[in-house]
Every structure is written in structure tokens, then in C-alpha cells.
Design a protein around this motif. Structure first.
Motif, PDB file in Angstrom:
ATOM      1  N   TRP A   1       0.832  -1.198   0.000  1.00  0.00           N
ATOM      2  CA  TRP A   1       0.000   0.000   0.000  1.00  0.00           C
ATOM      3  C   TRP A   1       0.865   1.246   0.000  1.00  0.00           C
ATOM      4  O   TRP A   1       1.870   1.303   0.720  1.00  0.00           O
ATOM      5  N   ASP A   2       0.503   2.205  -0.809  1.00  0.00           N
ATOM      6  CA  ASP A   2       1.227   3.474  -0.803  1.00  0.00           C
ATOM      7  C   ASP A   2       0.307   4.571  -0.296  1.00  0.00           C
ATOM      8  O   ASP A   2      -0.725   4.863  -0.910  1.00  0.00           O
ATOM      9  N   ASP A   3       0.700   5.150   0.853  1.00  0.00           N
ATOM     10  CA  ASP A   3      -0.143   6.170   1.483  1.00  0.00           C
ATOM     11  C   ASP A   3      -0.317   7.389   0.585  1.00  0.00           C
ATOM     12  O   ASP A   3      -1.404   7.949   0.478  1.00  0.00           O
ATOM     13  N   GLU A   4       0.774   7.756  -0.066  1.00  0.00           N
ATOM     14  CA  GLU A   4       0.765   9.002  -0.829  1.00  0.00           C
ATOM     15  C   GLU A   4      -0.241   8.949  -1.981  1.00  0.00           C
ATOM     16  O   GLU A   4      -1.088   9.825  -2.120  1.00  0.00           O
ATOM     17  N   THR A   5      -0.129   7.886  -2.812  1.00  0.00           N
ATOM     18  CA  THR A   5      -1.026   7.794  -3.970  1.00  0.00           C
ATOM     19  C   THR A   5      -2.293   7.018  -3.652  1.00  0.00           C
ATOM     20  O   THR A   5      -3.159   6.877  -4.517  1.00  0.00           O
ATOM     21  N   GLN A   6      -2.402   6.511  -2.386  1.00  0.00           N
ATOM     22  CA  GLN A   6      -3.602   5.792  -1.958  1.00  0.00           C
ATOM     23  C   GLN A   6      -3.949   4.640  -2.888  1.00  0.00           C
ATOM     24  O   GLN A   6      -5.106   4.483  -3.309  1.00  0.00           O
TER      25      GLN A   6
ATOM     26  N   TYR B   1       0.632  -1.079  -4.886  1.00  0.00           N
ATOM     27  CA  TYR B   1       1.633  -1.305  -5.917  1.00  0.00           C
ATOM     28  C   TYR B   1       2.129  -2.743  -5.820  1.00  0.00           C
ATOM     29  O   TYR B   1       2.042  -3.355  -4.749  1.00  0.00           O
TER      30      TYR B   1
END
Lengths: 597, 597
Positions: A447-452, A455
Motif C-alpha cells: 500500500w502506498d499512502d501518498e497515492t492511496q 503497488y
């Protein structure tokens, strides 16, 4: 014929022979009656002797030669009066009859010695002089030997080395590509490969069921320390295999390299006492989950102990809010460190509070030699409480326990940094001891917090474990899906990694959708691979080793730059040749591109 | 475990064993009671047998499988009733108990057979299917074997493989560079190497006295047939050597390759009867001057005769103005071709008059079987004259003499084309016969009419022959200077070439001036190499083989494209992946470049 022998091969057995040597003047010593010159080439050093009494002219001539002059000397091999047991040629010297200057040399900007007085920048600017030094030359020799061993081992296992293109199609996914404008196709660009991933999968579709390549790869990243814009990979792929086949094949390769290059067999690795040590002829394996739980890292250094101990059970509900509110309280036990001073402990606290580590603080518990306890949380915990904590750690009198708390994953990462720092302080990371292992069962998605969004942890072609495949239909469980992915970790360094690939187009489409691709964007990027998969793709899997990194691990040196003949600096610049550099307007015109002002 | 054996290894010795195979369905034959499937993998083909009587369900299932399906089959090895002696597994078949479809396949766009029905373009678009065909796969296997042999041979000779950078400095001299914009250094560019020439010379300065590398190189040229924008070189350099050492070392390599890959020893090459054949353990050598004089080419094909015969002495002053005014009258003698018809002779005249050849016409002289002569110049030459010509040719009754005239060098080149055409017509160029040789003593400099200056024939670092060095001070003699340069030529193809390098800075400067460089332009381009040479450069020399070309020579095939896994077409395009392609505006912005409209 410039020489009859190299500077590394003459011994007492050659005494009496007439020889001609050629090489560089390492040093000369004028002892009045005699002058001695150490002549150096890639193979060693041989002493040249000039006698003032018997041949004054020649001796005078020899005295005029400067450091790093290239000379040719002919003479007779004679036994030395004072032998040098440190070098193979130390029993003999050459009584020189004739010398010839092949080339003069300016005085080099730093000494050509094992411990040079040249700083990093200077040595990089004159890398061709730096390589004359034994340690650098030996690194390149190790690299050559390793490449030969890798190729011969894999070739004997029926792997074919296939060269894949360097001018390929640019794909926005992943790291940034270096691109190459095409003059013949104006406005269009090639990309340099970040890896031959798609080509090696195409080779599997093509029926080349065992492929490898030692191949240059490129990544246009902002360079951190010890990253290079171009690097080399041992790239491999196999068809008709399951994970077990892949792990067996490539641990075979690694064990072969340890045996041939380091003389180390399977029983001679250094695993910590807490880590499983007996795996017969196999390397140990640890799941990603356990690696994170016990070492706070997906590349654990298991040469030394200090496995993590989780303390939630014993430390909570004693009125210490920090622990009570934390998701995880976890610590390590440093054997025999109870004598650490206040100053040392403060320094460790400062270490974990550095922004790079990011902990809020550190709790310590000393199990003193006399059986008493001393901690930074004595206010909240009685001696009995501390004893219970010590028992959880399996600690003995004389040990020091260091404890962090907070959100589980973040705290583990912080504790990992502290564990490595303690290991460095205690000299537990001997670069000549090795602990290779497999880390398996990586998460499929990250999970990528920035792009929600999620990946691919590895890449979009990595297959989920069959038993977890159904979870792809439950977006809330995506974080739990395990991949058939594996990393080879040596001494806390990721030496290589790979995965079982998806060979089924339906599953691949589902995966693309999970990663936020539409049919169109997926096809635009990976269309030719997806097409290929409709013509009979076999089950396949692969892996790649970082070759520069593997060399540096086997060389016992931290930086990969030391194992690259002509590396670039942290701005991607080759200070020796002055590249990159402006190009002419004609070149730009031909490429139909314009520079932004 | 997907398979217990490959499809190429089971023989009569395995009869009775339970095995599992995996591979592609090559073809299936439904004979009513029995169905047979040929299962293919990289290693061979094994016949699977399905019996309608004993297992109707399985047989029905097998009948539904399409071409190129990926399947796994388990069963018992049994002896075949009708054996196939053409394949190693032809004595057995598998009585199948279980099949599993590993992947379905669309019908491929061309047949996966040795002689495919697919045209070139189609096969390139689906190269991953093309590689499944035996001839293409065998080419890649040959390439792999050759690379392994080259590496092991050179490594055993103490050569170190050193990887040189791919992102280097652009130099305007020579062919056009591919360039790579640097994001971290906006407005500046790397170049992709046309060869590692400067780096390998730096490695010599660095004391790595025997270097090699099998390395990708790049040239942004307008692609002629059978040129690729990226190609592979066996790149080599040695220190403390003279030309003789270099020739010995690398003919050792080539002889090793012929022995290991073709089973051909030094006595088994096919030199023409006119060419020197006995050189003991050495390959024959010819000077550039003789190669031009006798074959009209610096890469003569000496598998067959038809050496040039110069005729000025015998043909001039007979009133035939064309010959009288020509600088050179020169011809070849085609054995046994006196029966050539008028039509055939006209076709040859047309051939030499094609713009690619460029001759004004051709004269023939037939030495008829009955001893009479017939020529296209009977008006000017009596039978006795023609006999004198025939004697010059050493011709016999039944032979045909073909004669061209004009400016010497141009005429030789034209006659070379005619000689090769005649050899093709007479089937004298058997690709499985080999005639390797060295061409030596190339001119150092080459005059260019267009720019009215001399260029380095090889490159600016090539050393003149010491005995010709003084001519550098006489500009009117520049064309006569011979270089210490050499080419390895096999069957009329330049397989490799190299030279002794200039290691002396003074001579190098003189050479740069000869080539029209000022001190400044020379330093701007080659400064770091020139600097390096002041710190003790050893005498050195090198050579590079075209690896793709060498593979195609050993494979007996004309085109190098057949030996490259994923080649590009004549527009530099990979039609399979669709590269090159446009990149995003974000990418362009990051690189600070703009496309011209």
C-alpha cells in the motif's frame, strides 16, 4: 617480444636464467654501491639490482628513473642475499645488464600503494592510476572470476546466455528510464533497460527454458550513496518449474560461488545461535513475516543474535502509558552489555531518535551482574516485573535489554536499525563471515499512502501463492495476499530476488486491474507480452542477482563502486572523462530536439 | 516438479519407466484407434501415444488439443512399433496415463517448422514464436557456445574481462553516437559507446595487461542491409606486445573456436590453389597491398581461385584505345567456362555495368576446348596476341578470361565484384568451408575526396610502422604510410581487426595534427586519454571481433540478424515491442528537452 616473464613468477628455480621483464617502477633505493628497483606489473613485483662497481653507467641510468616509469630490463636471475618472504619472488633478484625506458611518467597525484594517500575524488579522477593499486586490481580480478564461475556453472546446468536488446521500449511503470532519442524516427525514443524482465519472459514463451545473462541495466534515479546509474545483473529465468526448483537451482549457484571463491562449504556459514542452523545441504529459509517479526527487516543479518522479543504480554498494564498505548513493545537483548554507561545509553537513545531512524525514545533494562535490575522505567516496574521481562528475553545477569514501542511495523524497522548499530559497536558484523538465507512469501502488494493505492511489491508479473489467489477478489484483503516471491539475503544485504511469474492471461489481467491499470493502459505498456502469452506460455519463474553487490559481498567491502572499473559519482558524473557533456547543435538538430532554456 | 525428463532424452534404455514430460504440441495425428502427439521442447521431440480402446476419455481429450498448446503428460516409456531413426527419441513413445493443459495457445501466425511459411516481417513481429523453430534456436545455442568458448579460452590466457561503462562521453569523430540526455545534468548528454576503445586503452595504462570483453556497442548509422544499431564485439587489448604476439594470441583463439565448434583443425581449411597454403601451425597472412592487387579487396575470399592477373604488358599498344588509355588492365580466369553463351556473357557485362559495380564494360577471351580463341576484342588482337594473354593467365583450353580496365583501384574493386559473382555462379562459396587469414600492413591514412583531407583508416590511435614513421613529416607521402594494423578475414568477411596503438604522446600529437585536429580540438575529445598517457603508458595493441558476424560465419548463414535474439529492422525499429515510441511530456520536461515541430 617485450618480456620473457612477468614480474610475479620468477623464483629460486629460475636462478641463472637470462630474462627480460617489463613493468612500472614501484620504488627505487639508492644504497651507494648498489641501486635496487622494484619493478611492478599486474602479477607481482621483482627486484632489479644495479651495481655501481661493475656497471657504473647502467647504475647511473637506473638512478634517474622516476616513479611509474615504464621500463624493460634484461638480466640474470640471481639469489638474493637478504630475502623477502612476503612476496613470491622474494628469494631472487635480477642482475640487470640492460634497461630501456618504454615510457616516461609524470609523478602520479597519489601514491600507487595498497594504502594510498589519495582521497576518493582524486582517485576517481585518475581511476587508471587507482586501478594500478593491488586492492582495486584484486577487486576487478574477483569480479572476473565470479562472472566466469557464474557462466560456467549455469551453462553446465543447460542455461543459455541470450543477449537481449539495450535499446528497448520505454515503460512508465517502475523507476525512471534513461531514454535515447531516435534520429531515424524523429520524436520517438528508445529506453535503456532497467532489467530485461519482459524479454526474458518472452524467451520462456519462445521455449528457451533456461536463460541467463550477465547484463547491464540502467536506472535514472536520484543517486543515493552506493547506487550507480548503470549496474550489472545476473539475470535468470526458467520454465516448467515451481518455487522449490528455482530455490534449489540458485542456491546451488551461490553455494558453488562460496566454495570456489571463498573456500566455504555449507557447514561453514555463520548463523546466529537463535537462527535455525541445520538444513542439511540447503540454505535456511525464513518467511517475510518472520523476518519482519524477528529482525524488523526483509533482509535480516543473521550472523549475530539479538532476535526481537515481543513484550506486550509482560509490560502492559503497569501504568506506563507509552507502553500501554503502543501497538507493539519489542526489544533486543545485548549480551554482556549491562556495564554500558549512562553516556553510552544516552548515545543509543540519540541514535534511535535521529530522523533516519525516527523513534520517540528508548527504554533500557540492565540485568546487573549481581542479579539486580536497573532500568529507565523503574518508576513503573518492580524488580519482579523487570525479572519477568528479563525472562521473556532469556536474559542473564550482565545483559542489557533495549526496548522500543509504537506502531508495529515502524517500531520493528527502528529496532532493526538499533540492532545493527549494537552489532557494529560489538563488532559482530565480520565481513569475512557469511550467513546466506532465503526470505520467502513476500506480500504481493504494498500500500502506498501518498497515492492511496496498491503497488506490486516485486513487479506486476509476480504470481500470488495459489492458496491466496482468491483474495484478489476481496480488495479489503489485498494486503494479506502472499506472493511466490523470494529474496536471497547475505549478511543483511539483498543479493538477489525473484518470483514465480503469472503465465495465465486471465490472472495477469486481474493483477493489472488490482494495480489500477485499465485494459488500455496495461495493453499500451505490456501489450506485446500479453499477446505473447496467448500463444502458449509455459509456467515460468526467475530471479536476478545484483552482480556488483555480490562482488562487494564476496570482497568483504561495503561499496559496490570499488568493484566497478569506471564508476560514476553521486551526480551520475564520470569525473575522469567529463561525461555527461554538452553535444553540438548539429547533433541536436539531427535528433530534432531542442534544449529548454 | 513439472517434468522428470526433457523431450530429447528418453531412449530404449528408459523403457518401462514412469515419466512426466512438459512441452508444446508440435503436431497430432488421429489414426482412429490411436492418437499420436509430438511433444516438443528445447531438447527435442517425444511421441505421446493415446489408445482409444484402452482409454477413450483420455484419447478424446488429447484430440482436442491444438497446435502449440503447452501440456504436461505422464505415462510409461514403451518401445515403438514403427521406429523413427531421424530423432534420438525415435525408438520409444509414451503410453500416456494423464495429461494436463498448462496453457492454451492461439493458432500461431506461421508454422513452427524448420521451413516455416512465415515471411521475414511476420517472423520478426512474433519473434518469440520464431525462436521456437529449430534453426533459430540452434543459432542462439551456437552463439552461447561461442561466447563460452571465447571467455574460457581468453581467461585461461590470463585475460581479464572488465566491464566498461555504457554511459560515456560523446565524441564527434567517427560514426554518429546515440546520445542519452542526463536529467541530473540538464543540457548535457551521455553517449552510448561505439566501442570501448578509449576505456580499454586506459585499462592498459592501468596495468591490466590483458583485457577482453564481450560487449554491446552502438552506432547511429543509416542502416544498410544487415547492419544493426546495437551489435556485439569481442573486444581485446594487450600490453607489452608486438604485432606478432597479438596475431599469435588471436589466431590461437580463432583456431580454438574452429576446433571446438566446427571440428576443424589447421589443416582442414580450404584455401585456393593459388594461395599460400602451408604455414605450419599458423594462419596465412597477406599484405593489404597484395590483397588489393590479387583480389581487389581488403577482405579477400580465398576459398577459390581466380586471382587477378595484370595485363598491361601484353595488351597495350595493339590499337585498342580503351586498354591503351587505362591505368590498369586486369582480369580473372574462370576455369572451364569457355562454353559460356552470348547471353551469359551479356549478363556478366550487365552485372559489371550496374551502378553498384560501376564498370564501363567487360572484355572476354574464350580459350576454346579446340585450342582456338574467341574474344570481344578480336578486331584488335590476333590469335597469337590472345594466346599471349592466355599464357599470362595460365589459362588452358576450356577456360574463360574476363577483363576490366580503368583507374587501378577502382578497377580492382569492380573486378572483385565480378570475381565473387562468378564464384557464386560456379558454387565456389561453400559456407561450410573456411579460409581464415590475416590481412596486414594496412595504410595508416585514407584520403577523402569530398572533404579533401586524410582520415585515419583504422582510428587515430593506430601506430604507423616504425620504418614509415618518418613519412609523417612529408605530407606528400602520407598516403604511403603503412600502419601496424591487421584484420582477420574469413571467407571474404572481415571477422575482426585491430592495431598496435600509439603509446607515445609526441607521436600521438603528430598523428592528431596529421588528421586535422588542433591541440584544442584533440584535447577536447581525447584529453583524458592524452593525460593518462603522461603517467606511464605501456606499449599496447588490441583487436575486436564482430561477435554477431563471427556467429553467422560459424553458422554458415549470411545475415547477422539470424543470430540476434531480438534484432531491429532496417529503420532501427523493433516491430515486436513497437520501439522506439513517443514518451510522455512529463519525461521530456524532466529531461528539459523539447521536440522540434
Amino acid at each position: 617480444m617485450y618480456r620473457t616473464h612477468t614480474c610475479g613468477e620468477l623464483t629460486i628455480a629460475n636462478v641463472g636464467q637470462e630474462v627480460t621483464l617489463a613493468g612500472w617502477l614501484q620504488r627505487s633505493r639508492d644504497l651507494g654501491g648498489m641501486t635496487f628497483i622494484d619493478l611492478r606489473d599486474r602479477y607481482g613485483i621483482t627486484q632489479l639490482a644495479f651495481n655501481m662497481e661493475t656497471n657504473a653507467d647502467l647504475c647511473e641510468q637506473a638512478r634517474k628513473l622516476g616513479r611509474e616509469y615504464v621500463i624493460q630490463a634484461s638480466g640474470t636471475v640471481i639469489e638474493r642475499s637478504s630475502k623477502n618472504s612476503k612476496i613470491p619472488t622474494g628469494d631472487i633478484e635480477i642482475e640487470v645488464h640492460h634497461i630501456r625506458i618504454l615510457n616516461e611518467a609524470q609523478t602520479p597525484p597519489f601514491t600507487i600503494e595498497d594504502n594510498s594517500d589519495g582521497g576518493d575524488d582524486l582517485r576517481m579522477r585518475y581511476r587508471y592510476l587507482d586501478i594500478r593499486r593491488n586492492p582495486v586490481r584484486r577487486n576487478l580480478e574477483l569480479r572476473h572470476k565470479m562472472a566466469m564461475q557464474v557462466r560456467n556453472y549455469l551453462s553446465n546446468q543447460n542455461f543459455l546466455e541470450v543477449e537481449t536488446p539495450m535499446l528497448i521500449k520505454s515503460t512508465p511503470e517502475g523507476a525512471r528510464d534513461f531514454v535515447v532519442p531516435s534520429r531515424m524516427n524523429p520524436g520517438e525514443f528508445y529506453a535503456l533497460p532497467q532489467s530485461p524482465q519482459q524479454y526474458k519472459q518472452l524467451l520462456m514463451v519462445a521455449g528457451i527454458d533456461r536463460y541467463f545473462q550477465i547484463v547491464r541495466c540502467f536506472r535514472d534515479e536520484d543517486l543515493r550513496a552506493d547506487r550507480q546509474p548503470e549496474f550489472t545483473q545476473i539475470d535468470c529465468e526458467m520454465s516448467f518449474v515451481e518455487q522449490e526448483d528455482v530455490l534449489n537451482t540458485f542456491e546451488g549457484l551461490i553455494l558453488h560461488l562460496f566454495q570456489e571463491l571463498k573456500g566455504l562449504g555449507i557447514g561453514q556459514f555463520h548463523y546466529n545461535s537463535q537462527f535455525c542452523q541445520t538444513h542439511g545441504q540447503m540454505l535456511p529459509r525464513i518467511t517475510w513475516h518472520d523476518a519482519m517479526r524477528l529482525y524488523g527487516s526483509d533482509k535480516p543479518d543473521v550472523r549475530f543474535d539479538m532476535q526481537f522479543v515481543e513484550l506486550n504480554d509482560v509490560v502492559k498494564n503497569h501504568g506506563f502509558a507509552l507502553f500501554d498505548n503502543a501497538e507493539l513493545v519489542v526489544g533486543i537483548c545485548a549480551k554482556g552489555c549491562a556495564e554500558y554507561t549512562r553516556k553510552q545509553l544516552d548515545a543509543l537513545t540519540d541514535f534511535v531518535k535521529r530522523p533516519q531512524v525516527g523513534a520517540g525514545g528508548m527504554v533500557y533494562v540492565k540485568y546487573n551482574a549481581d542479579g539486580t535490575f536497573k532500568s529507565s522505567v523503574d518508576k513503573f516496574y518492580t524488580a519482579d516485573d523487570l525479572k519477568a521481562i528479563a525472562q521473556q528475553f532469556n536474559a542473564n545477569p550482565g545483559d542489557l535489554m533495549l526496548i522500543l514501542c509504537g506502531p508495529a511495523m515502524r517500531t520493528r524497522t527502528q529496532l532493526c536499525a538499533l540492532r545493527l548499530e549494537m552489532a557494529d559497536q560489538l563488532n559482530l558484523r565480520n565481513p569475512n563471515q557469511y550467513a546466506p538465507l532465503w526470505v520467502v512469501d513476500f506480500p504481493l502488494l504494498e500500500w502506498d499512502d501518498e497515492t492511496q493505492r496498491f503497488y506490486a511489491m516485486h513487479h506486476p508479473f509476480t504470481a500470488p501463492k495459489p492458496e491466496d489467489e482468491a483474495l484478489l477478489d476481496q480488495p479489503e484483503r489485498w494486503g494479506d495476499i502472499r506472493a511466490n516471491a523470494y529474496d536471497m539475503v547475505i549478511n543483511g544485504v539483498e543479493a538477489g530476488g525473484g518470483s514465480i511469474r503469472i503465465h495465465d492471461r486471465t490472472l495477469q489481467n486481474k493483477m493489472f486491474h488490482t494495480l489500477g491499470f485499465t485494459d488500455e493502459t496495461a495493453y499500451a505498456q505490456f501489450g506485446f507480452l500479453m499477446d505473447a502469452f496467448t500463444y502458449g506460455a509455459p509456467p515460468h519463474a526467475g530471479l536476478a542477482f545484483g552482480f556488483d553487490r555480490l562482488c562487494s559481498l564476496f570482497g568483504g567491502v561495503e561499496t559496490i563502486r570499488d568493484f566497478i572499473a569506471f564508476p560514476k559519482n553521486n551526480s551520475g558524473r564520470d569525473v575522469m572523462s567529463g561525461s555527461p557533456s554538452p553535444i553540438s547543435n548539429d547533433q541536436l538538430d539531427e535528433l530534432q530536439i531542442v534544449l529548454k532554456k
